[in-house]
Every structure is written in structure tokens, then in C-alpha cells.
Design an enzyme around this catalytic site. Structure first.
Site, PDB file in Angstrom:
ATOM      1  N   THR A  31       0.765  -1.159   0.116  1.00 43.92           N
ATOM      2  CA  THR A  31       0.047   0.095   0.129  1.00 43.92           C
ATOM      3  C   THR A  31       0.704   1.251  -0.014  1.00 43.92           C
ATOM      4  OG1 THR A  31      -0.078  -0.204   2.442  1.00 43.92           O
ATOM      5  CG2 THR A  31      -2.191  -0.996   1.042  1.00 43.92           C
ATOM      6  N   GLY A  39      -4.149   2.708   9.109  1.00 45.94           N
ATOM      7  CA  GLY A  39      -2.659   2.455   9.095  1.00 45.94           C
ATOM      8  C   GLY A  39      -1.922   3.585   8.571  1.00 45.94           C
ATOM      9  N   ALA A  40      -2.207   4.181   7.447  1.00 50.51           N
ATOM     10  CA  ALA A  40      -1.194   5.463   6.818  1.00 50.51           C
ATOM     11  C   ALA A  40      -1.519   6.690   7.919  1.00 50.51           C
ATOM     12  CB  ALA A  40      -1.798   5.863   5.422  1.00 50.51           C
ATOM     13  N   ASN A  71      -0.139  10.732  -0.530  1.00 47.32           N
ATOM     14  CA  ASN A  71       0.676  10.174  -1.832  1.00 47.32           C
ATOM     15  C   ASN A  71      -0.439   9.874  -2.782  1.00 47.32           C
ATOM     16  OD1 ASN A  71       1.855   8.407  -3.826  1.00 47.32           O
ATOM     17  ND2 ASN A  71       3.895   8.986  -2.959  1.00 47.32           N
ATOM     18  N   PRO A  72      -0.601  10.966  -3.729  1.00 47.73           N
ATOM     19  CA  PRO A  72      -1.771  10.778  -4.683  1.00 47.73           C
ATOM     20  C   PRO A  72      -1.834   9.399  -5.763  1.00 47.73           C
ATOM     21  CG  PRO A  72      -1.113  12.997  -4.833  1.00 47.73           C
ATOM     22  CD  PRO A  72      -0.140  12.133  -3.941  1.00 47.73           C
ATOM     23  N   LYS A  73      -0.544   8.943  -5.828  1.00 45.65           N
ATOM     24  CA  LYS A  73      -0.333   7.897  -6.654  1.00 45.65           C
ATOM     25  C   LYS A  73      -0.619   6.554  -6.016  1.00 45.65           C
ATOM     26  CE  LYS A  73       3.072   7.698  -9.821  1.00 45.65           C
ATOM     27  NZ  LYS A  73       4.363   7.686 -10.652  1.00 45.65           N
ATOM     28  N   GLY A  95      -8.198   3.585   2.053  1.00 44.20           N
ATOM     29  CA  GLY A  95      -8.378   2.491   1.373  1.00 44.20           C
ATOM     30  C   GLY A  95      -9.792   1.706   1.123  1.00 44.20           C
ATOM     31  N   GLU A  96     -10.581   1.515   2.195  1.00 40.69           N
ATOM     32  CA  GLU A  96     -11.675   0.737   1.872  1.00 40.69           C
ATOM     33  C   GLU A  96     -12.621   1.757   1.331  1.00 40.69           C
ATOM     34  OE1 GLU A  96     -10.121   0.164   4.692  1.00 40.69           O
ATOM     35  OE2 GLU A  96     -10.028  -1.857   4.886  1.00 40.69           O
TER      36      GLU A  96
END
Length: 430
Positions: free
Chosen positions: A169, A210-211, A316-318, A389-390
Site C-alpha cells: 500500500t 494505518g497510513a 501520496n496521490p499515486k 483504502g476501503e
């Protein structure tokens, strides 16, 4: 608004939390949510690729479309009208930052929603009946205690150590970015070490916490390191500027490595206290989908997809885009093909491998567009970020189902939406 969910699990297992988003997504004075648990002699039920919001929104957002149609209101407008800036159950508890309306309106504009024909089954492209659908996306933003250790050596290299994981991720990247930004060094002067139990405990990966949590832990450790550097140089840490590999205060500039003679090591942990009780923290989005349904065979093909996400500062957009398009892909799978077959005599899943349990492949997925609103959430964390993420999977399946209905005029309320559920109800192919 009422939403009841029944799910199965082993004794002492938990139900699927499929009604959580319904409590918070839309306003309304009269409210009922309930979860029921059936005890089953099957393998343990638990969240795997998404939280309860993913299956919950598969139902809720179809119901919203059906209600909009009965009221004669555009589905986007209907959702906008029912927006709320507070927890409907506890109006004194505001959202830390909420822009669901912005997601819906921007998505409608970019997707060409105004060209949508509200009459189902009225648009045809050769052998394909074409329809578009929309659904809101929602996922609670959770923050967890997370720690990190940061070292600074005489070469000006910053090393970050935390037991956080990178499961593909992009954790290595966003932690390196955080340390580089905080210490004023380029990325190639940052070393990130993860996944060792000797390192400070982090929030861990999963649940889209997490991030935000792990980078906040790194932020806290870097603040402590900045203070240590300033103290060693005899300057006020509040006045110190860290940039271009130097520490500056007034007209004085010292290379970062020079300030770390003999090395510096600090450790700290971010804790969020009662923040979640003071504010409701959530992430929001809007999914738009165009499908084609073959008039002869009822085969469904996704033609276009767009996700618009409001999730605070995007670190981080990517890598965030990769997270979202992965979720969108899994949402298509849930909508159109993924189905477990239970052997009720022996109590196990008959199609327990990828030969019998179908998931999307490249040929099933068209180009996907993702837009992140340019926003921050100053309440969420020092990073002003939230998880994403979700959010990519939540709402996708309902958007697909609503698009299929718009294409065919046939409403199927049982996933997956396979052609056998449409074939004998399709309009005259001629």
C-alpha cells in the site's frame, strides 16, 4: 430510515456491522438500525477485503435510488438534500470535516450525469442497453496509537524505525515523505525500516487506519528530534527552520549532519485520547458507473467508472489512487460475479478456490478515474489526513446495480447480478 442486517458466524462470533454507515450517512428524524446474528457451523466470519460499510452500502444505496425514483427526484439531488453535518443520533457531535455533497456534485459534473436519461431502458448503443448509476461512499476514519524511532547521523541521513507493515500500500513511501518533510531533507536521505518487533509499536495495517496513524507517529518522533537538534545547537526549536538539509535560525545555518555529531536517536508515540468522542470522523465519496447490458444475452459489461473521494490530505496521490482503483475493482466483483456456494450437508464452502470463485480480471475492468478533493481535516491528526483504502470499494456495487437498472428497467435485489436473473425479463431485443 431503517436498516436491519442478519449475518452468520460461529458461537461467540461478531455480526457483520453492515448498518454502521446508515446511522451516519443521511439525516432523518425517524431512525431504526439493527443487527442480528445467526449461529452457523461454518468457518469463522470476519472482515477480509472491506469493513461492514461495503456490504451495507450495497443495500442502502440501492434503496436510496429506489426512493429517489418514487419521489421523482434526481438520485444525486436526493442524496444532497439528505446530507447532514452532524451525527443524526447526537446532533451536538459534529463531523470533523464532511464534504459528501462536494463529491456528488463534482462527480456528476465530470461524469456527464446531466445527460443521463432518467427513464430506465431508454438508451441503446447497438446491441447494448446503456445505463448509469451513482452511489455514495462512506467509511469511518479511525486513528490508533502509533510509535516510531528516528535516528539522525553525521551524514545528515534520517532513519525511521517502526513495526508498521507495508502490504503493498506504499507505507515505505509515505513514511519516508513524512520524515523528509519534517526534517527538511530529500527523500534519498531517509531510510525506512519496518516490520521488526524490536521497533516501536505502530497502528498496523488494515481498516484504512494505518497510513494516517503511522505517519502521525513518525511526525511525533520527528518533532522530538527537531527539538533535540535545536537544543544541541542552542536555539529555540520554535524558531528553527529545517530545509535543504540545514537547520536555520535567523541568519545562522548549520548542516543537519553537523548538528548530529555522535548521532541522535529519539522515540515517541502519537495518542489521540478522546478525539473520537468529541467529533465524528468519517471519509466520504461518490461512485459513478456506466454499464452496457446485452439485449440478447443479458451479459453486463462495465464501461466507465469514476470515484470522487474526500479523505483529508492525500499523503501520496499515486499510491492512494492505486488503493481506490483496487477497491473499485473488488466492488465490481461483488456486484457481478463473486458468490459463495455453501455445501449445507457438510458445512463448508464448495467453491473455495479461484477456479470456482470468480473475481474480476483485466478484461472485466475499463479505465477508472479517481479524483481526490483538495482538502485537509485539521481535527483528524497532525497530518490532517484520513484513510482512503476501503473508501474505494464502499458503494461501488450499488452504483453498478443502479446503472444496470437504469439500462434495463429490471431491479434485481440479490447479488451477484448475473445474467440468469435478467434473461427472462429483458425487453424485446427488436
Amino acid at each position: 430510515i431503517a436498516h436491519e442486517s442478519t449475518s452468520g458466524n460461529l458461537p461467540d462470533g461478531d455480526p457483520e456491522t453492515a448498518v454502521s454507515q446508515t446511522k451516519l450517512l443521511y439525516a432523518g428524524a425517524n431512525r431504526l438500525t439493527a443487527m442480528k446474528l445467526a449461529l452457523l457451523d461454518l468457518p469463522e466470519g470476519n472482515a477480509m477485503r472491506a469493513p461492514g460499510e461495503a456490504p451495507g452500502l450495497m443495500v442502502l444505496e440501492v434503496a436510496m435510488d429506489e426512493m429517489a425514483e418514487k419521489l421523482g427526484i434526481d438520485p444525486v439531488e436526493f442524496r444532497v438534500r439528505n446530507d447532514t453535518q452532524v451525527d443524526p443520533h447526537a446532533p451536538d457531535r459534529r463531523f470533523s470535516h464532511r464534504d459528501l455533497v462536494g463529491c456528488l456534485k463534482l462527480g456528476a459534473d465530470r461524469f456527464g450525469w446531466a445527460k443521463r436519461n432518467a427513464k430506465p431502458g431508454s438508451l441503446r448503443d447497438g446491441q447494448w442497453l446503456v445505463g448509469v448509476g451513482v452511489a455514495s461512499a462512506f467509511r469511518n476514519n479511525m486513528v490508533m496509537k502509533s510509535g516510531a524511532r528516528v535516528r539522525l547521523d553525521e551524514q545528515g541521513t534520517v532513519t525511521v524505525e517502526t513495526d508498521m507493515t507495508d502490504i503493498g500500500t506504499g507505507t515505505y513511501t509515505i513514511i519516508a515523505q513524512t520524515a523528509a518533510e519534517m526534517m527538511g531533507v530529500p527523500l534519498d536521505k531517509v531510510v525506512v525500516r519496518l516490520g521488526d518487533s524490536d521497533f516501536p509499536a505502530s497502528a498496523g495495517s488494515g481498516g484504512q487506519w494505518g497510513a494516517n496513524s503511522s505517519t502521525s507517529g513518525v511526525y511525533a518522533a520527528c518533532v522530538k528530534l527537531r527539538e533535540a537538534v535545536a537544543q544541541r545547537l542552542g536555539i529555540n526549536s520554535a524558531d528553527a527552520v529545517f530545509e535543504d538539509g540545514q537547520v536555520r535560525s535567523g541568519n545562522r545555518g548549520v548542516p543537519l549532519g553537523e548538528a548530529a555529531q555522535g548521532g541522535l536517536t529519539v522515540e515517541d508515540t502519537i495518542e489521540f485520547g478522546e478525539l473520537s468522542k468529541t467529533y465524528q470522523q468519517s471519509t466520504f465519496g461518490a461512485h459513478f458507473v456506466e454499464v452496457g447490458v446485452d439485449v440478447h444475452t443479458a451479459e453486463i459489461r462495465v464501461r466507465r467508472m469514476l470515484a470522487v473521494c474526500a479523505a483529508g490530505r492525500i499523503l501520496n496521490p499515486k499510491s492512494a489512487r492505486s488503493q481506490v482503483i483496487g477497491g473499485m475493482t473488488m466492488g465490481v466483483g461483488a456486484a457481478l460475479m463473486e458468490e459463495l456456494a455453501v455445501d449445507t450437508k457438510r458445512g463448508f464452502f464448495a467453491n473455495h478456490d479461484l477456479a470456482g470463485y470468480e473475481v474480476p480480471v483485466h478484461a472485466d475492468i475499463p479505465h477508472q478515474d479517481v479524483i481526490f478533493l483538495d482538502e485537509v481535516d485539521p481535527i483528524s491528526s497532525p497530518m490532517k489526513a484520513k484513510g482512503v483504502g476501503e473508501l474505494g470499494i464502499c458503494g461501488v456495487s450499488a452504483a453498478v446495480a443502479n446503472a444496470v437498472y437504469n439500462a434495463t428497467g429490471i431491479r434485481v435485489r440479490e447479488y451477484p447480478l448475473t445474467l440468469d436473473k435478467f434473461l427472462d425479463r429483458m425487453p424485446d431485443a427488436a
